[in-house]
Design a protein around this motif. Structure first.
Motif, PDB file in Angstrom:
ATOM      1  N   ARG A 419       0.831  -1.203   0.000  1.00  0.00           N
ATOM      2  CA  ARG A 419       0.000   0.000   0.000  1.00  0.00           C
ATOM      3  C   ARG A 419       0.866   1.254   0.000  1.00  0.00           C
ATOM      4  O   ARG A 419       0.576   2.230  -0.712  1.00  0.00           O
ATOM      5  CB  ARG A 419      -0.918  -0.004   1.227  1.00  0.00           C
ATOM      6  CG  ARG A 419      -2.027  -1.039   1.201  1.00  0.00           C
ATOM      7  CD  ARG A 419      -2.951  -0.842   2.401  1.00  0.00           C
ATOM      8  NE  ARG A 419      -4.058  -1.788   2.392  1.00  0.00           N
ATOM      9  CZ  ARG A 419      -4.168  -2.829   3.201  1.00  0.00           C
ATOM     10  NH1 ARG A 419      -3.226  -3.066   4.091  1.00  0.00           N
ATOM     11  NH2 ARG A 419      -5.215  -3.635   3.124  1.00  0.00           N
ATOM     12  N   ALA A 420       1.925   1.229   0.812  1.00  0.00           N
ATOM     13  CA  ALA A 420       2.819   2.392   0.868  1.00  0.00           C
ATOM     14  C   ALA A 420       3.510   2.616  -0.470  1.00  0.00           C
ATOM     15  O   ALA A 420       3.668   3.761  -0.919  1.00  0.00           O
ATOM     16  CB  ALA A 420       3.855   2.185   1.974  1.00  0.00           C
ATOM     17  N   ALA A 421       3.904   1.518  -1.150  1.00  0.00           N
ATOM     18  CA  ALA A 421       4.543   1.651  -2.461  1.00  0.00           C
ATOM     19  C   ALA A 421       3.573   2.230  -3.482  1.00  0.00           C
ATOM     20  O   ALA A 421       3.962   3.033  -4.338  1.00  0.00           O
ATOM     21  CB  ALA A 421       5.056   0.289  -2.929  1.00  0.00           C
ATOM     22  N   HIS A 422       2.308   1.830  -3.398  1.00  0.00           N
ATOM     23  CA  HIS A 422       1.311   2.384  -4.317  1.00  0.00           C
ATOM     24  C   HIS A 422       1.135   3.884  -4.099  1.00  0.00           C
ATOM     25  O   HIS A 422       1.092   4.657  -5.065  1.00  0.00           O
ATOM     26  CB  HIS A 422      -0.024   1.669  -4.112  1.00  0.00           C
ATOM     27  CG  HIS A 422      -1.187   2.382  -4.729  1.00  0.00           C
ATOM     28  ND1 HIS A 422      -1.369   2.489  -6.085  1.00  0.00           N
ATOM     29  CD2 HIS A 422      -2.225   3.055  -4.158  1.00  0.00           C
ATOM     30  CE1 HIS A 422      -2.470   3.188  -6.330  1.00  0.00           C
ATOM     31  NE2 HIS A 422      -3.002   3.543  -5.177  1.00  0.00           N
ATOM     32  N   ARG A 423       1.051   4.300  -2.836  1.00  0.00           N
ATOM     33  CA  ARG A 423       0.867   5.729  -2.552  1.00  0.00           C
ATOM     34  C   ARG A 423       2.070   6.545  -2.992  1.00  0.00           C
ATOM     35  O   ARG A 423       1.937   7.674  -3.459  1.00  0.00           O
ATOM     36  CB  ARG A 423       0.612   5.927  -1.052  1.00  0.00           C
ATOM     37  CG  ARG A 423      -0.737   5.430  -0.583  1.00  0.00           C
ATOM     38  CD  ARG A 423      -1.040   5.955   0.817  1.00  0.00           C
ATOM     39  NE  ARG A 423      -0.053   5.477   1.776  1.00  0.00           N
ATOM     40  CZ  ARG A 423      -0.183   4.351   2.467  1.00  0.00           C
ATOM     41  NH1 ARG A 423      -1.239   3.592   2.279  1.00  0.00           N
ATOM     42  NH2 ARG A 423       0.746   3.992   3.325  1.00  0.00           N
ATOM     43  N   ALA A 424       3.265   5.959  -2.854  1.00  0.00           N
ATOM     44  CA  ALA A 424       4.487   6.686  -3.210  1.00  0.00           C
ATOM     45  C   ALA A 424       4.813   6.593  -4.695  1.00  0.00           C
ATOM     46  O   ALA A 424       5.757   7.250  -5.155  1.00  0.00           O
ATOM     47  CB  ALA A 424       5.650   6.147  -2.384  1.00  0.00           C
ATOM     48  N   GLY A 425       4.079   5.796  -5.455  1.00  0.00           N
ATOM     49  CA  GLY A 425       4.382   5.623  -6.877  1.00  0.00           C
ATOM     50  C   GLY A 425       5.665   4.857  -7.113  1.00  0.00           C
ATOM     51  O   GLY A 425       6.322   5.032  -8.139  1.00  0.00           O
ATOM     52  N   GLN A 426       6.036   3.992  -6.194  1.00  0.00           N
ATOM     53  CA  GLN A 426       7.284   3.232  -6.290  1.00  0.00           C
ATOM     54  C   GLN A 426       7.167   2.178  -7.388  1.00  0.00           C
ATOM     55  O   GLN A 426       6.229   1.379  -7.390  1.00  0.00           O
ATOM     56  CB  GLN A 426       7.563   2.568  -4.929  1.00  0.00           C
ATOM     57  CG  GLN A 426       8.893   1.854  -4.834  1.00  0.00           C
ATOM     58  CD  GLN A 426       9.104   1.305  -3.427  1.00  0.00           C
ATOM     59  OE1 GLN A 426       8.468   1.772  -2.471  1.00  0.00           O
ATOM     60  NE2 GLN A 426       9.981   0.320  -3.300  1.00  0.00           N
ATOM     61  N   VAL A 476       0.907  -1.798  -8.136  1.00  0.00           N
ATOM     62  CA  VAL A 476       2.354  -1.579  -8.051  1.00  0.00           C
ATOM     63  C   VAL A 476       2.962  -2.242  -9.281  1.00  0.00           C
ATOM     64  O   VAL A 476       2.711  -3.423  -9.526  1.00  0.00           O
ATOM     65  CB  VAL A 476       2.935  -2.172  -6.763  1.00  0.00           C
ATOM     66  CG1 VAL A 476       4.448  -2.040  -6.739  1.00  0.00           C
ATOM     67  CG2 VAL A 476       2.329  -1.486  -5.537  1.00  0.00           C
ATOM     68  N   ALA A 493       4.194   0.002   6.687  1.00  0.00           N
ATOM     69  CA  ALA A 493       3.698   1.371   6.601  1.00  0.00           C
ATOM     70  C   ALA A 493       2.336   1.450   7.268  1.00  0.00           C
ATOM     71  O   ALA A 493       1.629   0.457   7.375  1.00  0.00           O
ATOM     72  CB  ALA A 493       3.598   1.792   5.135  1.00  0.00           C
TER      73      ALA A 493
END
Length: 546
Positions: A419-426, A476, A493
């Motif tokens: 989820r954190a990677a999705h929000r950060a656009g990683q 992602v 996260a």
């Protein structure tokens, strides 16, 4: 002497609860898997009702199971922990369904006394024997889509049989109401899964033979309702696409499957019975049925069937337990899938115990010593003690004590990181594999057992089916598993409060194309000069639930 009998009953019930407890407690730690995620993002892609038509056209006519897997799937709404509550509820419902059937059978057709308590503990014994010997316990007890596809239709079949028995032999005032109520679980059984569909045929045939003449209109009602529901499900173009994908014409036995259908089905049945834990569980079910049957003779008199009725009963027993092997040998030219063998085993245990109970009514009376043993009621207790030595009961306890909580924590940390990677656009997420001391029942991992049906973990590297499903659900681009990656911080996260509604698939799902009814194994967008193929284009993968 008066106190020894209750103590044995207490010991039996305590042993039974100890055998079943780890399987129920493991539901607290279950996690969504594979098709749970895929049906969720397919639903977001097509909408609540559009996905029903898409499944119907491209993969399956099981419209009741499809509805549960999509619209009633907690993962569709971002509630990943919702599968825990569903798994626990289905476990209890399976127990209750077996008890409902046993009590209805005793009260109606057999006309022998059976309290809810007696039915509850008898059903618990059969459920414990199943849990201990299940070929793939994860698929039947803990995987949301697996339970919906196999456990739920079986509950429908059991509850239909119970309601049908009450409609045929119960009090006259509630017979037609019971007959109408029976139509619901009948439809669930006949269109929820092809296996319970073919098993419902000998059940309906047996009811047609045994029901009183006055109950025949009710039987015709079930035949018409079941037939119409089956015709609708069978008309789905997706059924033939799935059959083609499971057993393509290139299979060397495909064109000749009719010639070898009977012998190969019998061979698969023998191999299934030859599994040591399955054979021991069936012997235990037969011993329990014999013991209860002899006790009935001692306390209430024998319930005898005519020779013709006994022949029909044996024929029905063979048809009920053999038709599943015929189905799979015809459709996929192979043995039943492990997740289907779970359901076959439940039916076989119940019917074996019932057949042994009937046999006890006709076998010679027990000796004086055997009669004393029966009155002591020690046999079920001895059977349960055996569960703690072999099978999944000790494995489930080991997993509950050593691995369940770490598994739950690691999966929550993994989902939080995604989820954190999705929000950060990683663009790339490197995740560690599951690091657990053991996994077999709730957490099937190939490193601990080579005969599991699915490995729950990500594939090492950046390729693999589960990796692709995670990419698509969490939006992602690339999800990779690296054995050298550091462990994720517990909790990962921060997770937003409430339900998390994720964006839909970025790659549209494929629609059936002209001249073809098959569903592609993969569906990736064609390369273009403007952009490279999207790495998360997994929307057209073949469904794992058969």
């Amino acid at each position: 002497m008066a106190k020894s009998f209750p103590l044995r009953i207490v010991a039996f019930r305590l042993s039974l609860l100890l055998a079943l407890a780890p399987f129920l407690l493991l539901t607290v730690f279950t996690q969504p898997f594979f098709d749970d995620f895929r049906n969720a993002y397919w639903t977001r892609q097509y909408g609540m009702w559009g996905v029903q038509g898409w499944h119907f056209q491209t993969w399956t006519g099981r419209f009741t199971s499809t509805f549960f897997m999509t619209v009633l799937n907690p993962v569709t709404y971002g509630w990943l922990d919702g599968v825990k509550a569903v798994a626990a509820a289905l476990f209890v419902a399976q127990w209750a369904s077996i008890a409902h059937f046993l009590r209805a059978l005793c009260h109606t057709a057999l006309r022998v006394p059976c309290s809810w308590g007696q039915a509850f503990w008898a059903a618990g014994l059969l459920l414990a024997l199943f849990c201990n010997a299940a070929p793939a316990p994860f698929s039947f007890l803990y995987w949301f889509c697996g339970a919906v596809a196999y456990a739920l239709p079986l509950m429908g079949l059991l509850n239909f049989a119970a309601l049908a028995l009450r409609a045929g032999w119960g009090p006259e005032g509630g017979q037609w109401r019971g007959a109408a109520l029976a139509c619901g679980p009948l439809v669930l059984a006949m269109v929820g899964n092809e296996l319970t569909l073919v098993q419902a045929v000998p059940v309906l045939a047996g009811l047609g033979y045994a029901l009183p003449r006055a109950a025949r209109p009710k039987w015709w009602l079930w035949v018409v309702v079941g037939g119409l529901a089956t015709a609708l499900a069978a008309a789905a173009p997706g059924n033939w696409a799935r059959a083609l994908a499971m057993a393509p014409p290139s299979d060397p036995w495909h064109a000749y499957r009719w010639l070898v259908l009977g012998p190969r089905a019998a061979y698969s049945f023998v191999l299934f019975l030859a599994k040591p834990v399955v054979a021991l569980s069936l012997l235990a079910a037969a011993a329990a049925g014999l013991g209860l049957g002899y006790r009935q003779r001692l306390t209430g008199g024998a319930v005898r069937l005519s020779r013709r009725d006994r022949r029909v009963l044996l024929l029905g027993f063979g048809a009920l337990n053999g038709v599943g092997f015929l189905l799979f040998r015809y459709l996929i030219v192979g043995a039943p899938l492990l997740r289907a063998q779970n359901e076959i085993l439940v039916v076989l245990l119940i019917s074996t115990a019932g057949l042994a109970w009937v046999a006890a009514q006709h076998l010679p009376a027990p000796s004086a010593g055997g009669e004393r043993l029966l009155r002591l009621n020690a046999l079920p207790f001895v059977l349960l003690l055996g569960l703690f030595g072999v099978g999944h009961v000790p494995e489930a306890w080991r997993e509950l004590v050593t691995s369940a909580a770490p598994f739950d924590a690691q999966m929550h940390a993994r989902f939080a990181a995604l989820r954190a990677a999705h929000r950060a656009g990683q663009p790339v997420v490197q995740l560690p594999p599951l690091r657990l001391p053991y996994g077999r029942v709730l957490i099937p991992l190939r490193q601990f057992s080579p005969d599991i049906e699915f490995d729950l973990d990500l594939t090492a590297g950046c390729e693999g089916n589960i990796n692709g499903v995670m990419e698509n659900y969490f939006a992602v681009p690339d999800v990779c598993s690296d054995p050298a990656a550091p462990a994720l911080r517990p909790g990962g996260a921060p997770v937003p409060a409430g339900l998390l509604i994720l964006p839909p698939c970025k790659q549209p799902l494929p629609a059936p194309w002209p001249g073809s009814t098959s569903r592609p194994l993969t569906s990736k967008p064609p390369p273009s000069a403007a952009a490279a193929p999207a790495p998360w284009a997994w929307c057209g993968c073949t469904a794992a639930i058969w």
